[in-house]
Design a protein around this motif. Structure first.
Motif, PDB file in Angstrom:
ATOM      1  N   ARG A   1      39.749  31.907  37.782  1.00 40.05           N
ATOM      2  CA  ARG A   1      38.444  31.229  37.758  1.00 40.05           C
ATOM      3  C   ARG A   1      37.983  30.865  39.164  1.00 40.05           C
ATOM      4  O   ARG A   1      36.786  30.848  39.452  1.00 40.05           O
ATOM      5  CB  ARG A   1      38.533  29.964  36.901  1.00 40.05           C
TER       6      ARG A   1
ATOM      7  N   VAL B   1      38.691  34.317  27.433  1.00 44.67           N
ATOM      8  CA  VAL B   1      37.421  35.016  27.715  1.00 44.67           C
ATOM      9  C   VAL B   1      36.770  35.508  26.418  1.00 44.67           C
ATOM     10  O   VAL B   1      35.963  36.442  26.433  1.00 44.67           O
ATOM     11  CB  VAL B   1      37.645  36.207  28.676  1.00 44.67           C
TER      12      VAL B   1
ATOM     13  N   ARG C   1      34.839  38.877  35.369  1.00 48.33           N
ATOM     14  CA  ARG C   1      34.999  38.300  34.036  1.00 48.33           C
ATOM     15  C   ARG C   1      34.862  39.363  32.948  1.00 48.33           C
ATOM     16  O   ARG C   1      35.606  39.376  31.979  1.00 48.33           O
ATOM     17  CB  ARG C   1      33.984  37.180  33.811  1.00 48.33           C
ATOM     18  N   GLU C   2      33.938  40.290  33.157  1.00 46.67           N
ATOM     19  CA  GLU C   2      33.767  41.369  32.184  1.00 46.67           C
ATOM     20  C   GLU C   2      34.994  42.285  32.166  1.00 46.67           C
ATOM     21  O   GLU C   2      35.398  42.779  31.110  1.00 46.67           O
ATOM     22  CB  GLU C   2      32.507  42.167  32.520  1.00 46.67           C
TER      23      GLU C   2
ATOM     24  N   ARG D   1      38.158  41.430  32.805  1.00 49.34           N
ATOM     25  CA  ARG D   1      39.216  40.760  32.048  1.00 49.34           C
ATOM     26  C   ARG D   1      38.877  40.718  30.558  1.00 49.34           C
ATOM     27  O   ARG D   1      39.769  40.866  29.709  1.00 49.34           O
ATOM     28  CB  ARG D   1      39.435  39.349  32.597  1.00 49.34           C
TER      29      ARG D   1
END
Length: 243
Positions: free
Chosen positions: A219, A62, A165-166, A168
């Motif tokens: 994902r 990431v 996602r942010e 992680r």
């Protein structure tokens, strides 16, 4: 030795899978599996090293989404908390602090899961640099006490409605750097014994497999599924800290 190696590999596989999906909980999940069978002095270097490997892999995955200024704020606030946590560990009140955090995690995760089950919109807290710094400092204190640097940050990420996602991208490099700072202390304490090094090395394939599976699952997991997993891990983490 073979039985211990198999146990460590299994624990690291499960911990790596959870940490790669949710961004945290490697140490807590691994400790829940290993501590009933192995001594804390043996488990600590294995889990800290394993956490560094897994979170390092996750951070690379990431890397384009890492919020560097916010990460720097958390790290800057956490560093003064580390020696304070070590002092609490030496002076005695560490058990009470860990128990309080465990209760906080259980209450928050249980309350939020109940709201979701009832179809009620979860309340979101407003963040800010001051609140982020306070959370980072508390993470540092917990890191000094027992390496529990991710659970409180995971709760704060959920409370402020941070996207998966942010979440992680913030948590994984934060935890990786904090674990890297912990390793010299373990070395100075003499905890990296021959047995610990051999067991850690034997678990590397399981660590890599767990990280790979976790990244693929992360994902594919929708935002709601990620949130439910995050809250479930927070609940389990809190219960573990209360034991």
């Amino acid at each position: 030795m073979w039985a211990e190696a198999a146990l460590v590999s299994a624990g690291c596989l499960l911990a790596a899978l959870c940490a790669s999906v949710a961004g945290f909980a490697f140490v807590l999940v691994g400790a829940a599996v290993l501590l009933p069978f192995l001594s804390p002095a043996l488990v600590a270097p294995i889990l800290v090293t394993g956490s560094l490997i897994v979170q390092g892999i996750g951070s690379w995955a990431v890397r384009d989404a890492i919020p560097w200024p916010r990460l720097g704020l958390y790290l800057g606030a956490a560093l003064p908390g580390l020696p304070l946590g070590l002092a609490f560990l030496a002076l005695g009140p560490a058990r009470w602090i860990v128990g309080f955090v465990g209760a906080l995690l259980v209450l928050y995760a249980g309350y939020t899961l109940a709201r979701i089950a009832l179809g009620l919109a979860p309340a979101a807290f407003a963040g800010g640099r001051g609140a982020d710094a306070l959370v980072g400092f508390a993470c540092g204190v917990l890191g000094g006490i027992g390496g529990y640097v991710g659970a409180l940050l995971g709760m704060w990420a959920d409370a402020t409605a941070m996207p998966p996602r942010e979440t992680r991208a913030l948590m994984q490099p934060f935890i990786a750097i904090m674990q890297a700072l912990t390793i010299p202390g373990l070395l100075l304490a003499g905890l990296f014994t021959r047995e610990a090094l051999l067991l850690t090395a034997s678990a590397v394939p399981a660590l890599l497999l767990g990280a790979w599976l976790g990244l693929r699952l992360g994902r594919a997991l929708p935002a709601k599924g990620f949130r439910l997993l995050l809250l479930g891990l927070l609940l389990v983490s809190g219960l573990f800290l209360l034991v």
